[in-house]
Design an enzyme around this catalytic site. Structure first.
Site, PDB file in Angstrom:
ATOM      1  N   PHE A   1       0.813  -1.217   0.000  1.00 22.89           N
ATOM      2  CA  PHE A   1       0.000   0.000   0.000  1.00 22.89           C
ATOM      3  C   PHE A   1       0.847   1.268   0.000  1.00 22.89           C
ATOM      4  CE2 PHE A   1      -2.288  -3.323   2.409  1.00 22.89           C
ATOM      5  CZ  PHE A   1      -3.230  -3.623   1.438  1.00 22.89           C
ATOM      6  N   ARG A   2       2.063   1.174  -0.556  1.00 12.34           N
ATOM      7  CA  ARG A   2       2.985   2.294  -0.670  1.00 12.34           C
ATOM      8  C   ARG A   2       3.392   2.869   0.694  1.00 12.34           C
ATOM      9  NH1 ARG A   2       4.374   3.985  -5.239  1.00 12.34           N
ATOM     10  NH2 ARG A   2       4.804   6.121  -4.539  1.00 12.34           N
ATOM     11  N   LEU A   3       3.312   2.052   1.739  1.00  9.54           N
ATOM     12  CA  LEU A   3       3.734   2.470   3.074  1.00  9.54           C
ATOM     13  C   LEU A   3       5.176   2.008   3.281  1.00  9.54           C
ATOM     14  CD1 LEU A   3       0.450   1.668   5.028  1.00  9.54           C
ATOM     15  CD2 LEU A   3       1.235   3.870   4.117  1.00  9.54           C
TER      16      LEU A   3
END
Length: 195
Positions: A173-175
């Site tokens: 989740f692009r974290l």
């Protein structure tokens, strides 16, 4: 990676060792970004040849585009991207030439054809046709015969002395995980960054 190392070069060496075990081709490949005296940027791929003397070392023709940029503006950025590990390392800093002894030692370790090529190639300058390059290779092959091939005066290395090194790991989740080391005197400050 949930915690940074105490020292960024240890961090880098650990990641490079993992990349050497998992990357299918050229784990030492890095993009090298330079800028000329007017600030016009240029980027290309080169190979890392060592992490020593407090920096990242590569070798090239000093009369090439990158060599001319570094003569005018001795700053550079590097980026390593290891797709097999979902990792990236970015480096920004000043650039210094390696010593003649370092350049001689590395040049002597190269394949004979690569050493002849260093003499034959007028890197980054216009080439009329491939035959012209082949003639230059033949000329230097004949000139040096089976004897020693000295390092050309226009061929040496550079050391990127980092002021900032960022380690990035891909997460869902692009974290992503990001750690930035910033030079502070003789040591390093490290902080976690938002993705």
């Amino acid at each position: 990676m949930t915690q940074p190392f105490d020292e960024p070069f240890d961090h880098f060496r650990a990641w490079l060792a993992e990349a050497e075990a998992s990357e299918p081709n050229n784990p030492t490949a890095m993009s090298l970004a330079t800028a000329d005296a007017q600030g016009r940027p240029s980027c290309r791929m080169v190979l890392l040849k060592g992490v020593e003397g407090g920096g990242f070392v590569f070798y090239t023709n000093t009369e090439s585009h990158k060599g001319r940029d570094l003569a005018a503006n001795p700053r550079a950025a590097l980026c390593f991207h290891w797709k097999s590990l979902d990792r990236q390392v970015r480096v920004e800093g000043t650039v210094e030439p390696v010593t003649a002894t370092e350049a001689d030692a590395y040049f002597a370790s190269r394949a004979r054809g690569s050493r002849i090529g260093a003499w034959a190639s007028q890197q980054s300058r216009p080439l009329a046709d491939r035959r012209t390059l082949k003639r230059a290779v033949a000329h230097y092959g004949f000139r040096f015969g089976v004897g020693e091939i000295p390092r050309p005066p226009h061929w040496s290395g550079y050391r990127v002395l980092p002021e900032r090194i960022e380690f990035w790991t891909d997460r869902a989740f692009r974290l992503h995980d990001r750690f930035l080391y910033t030079r502070e005197g003789e040591g390093w400050a490290v902080e976690r960054l938002y993705p």
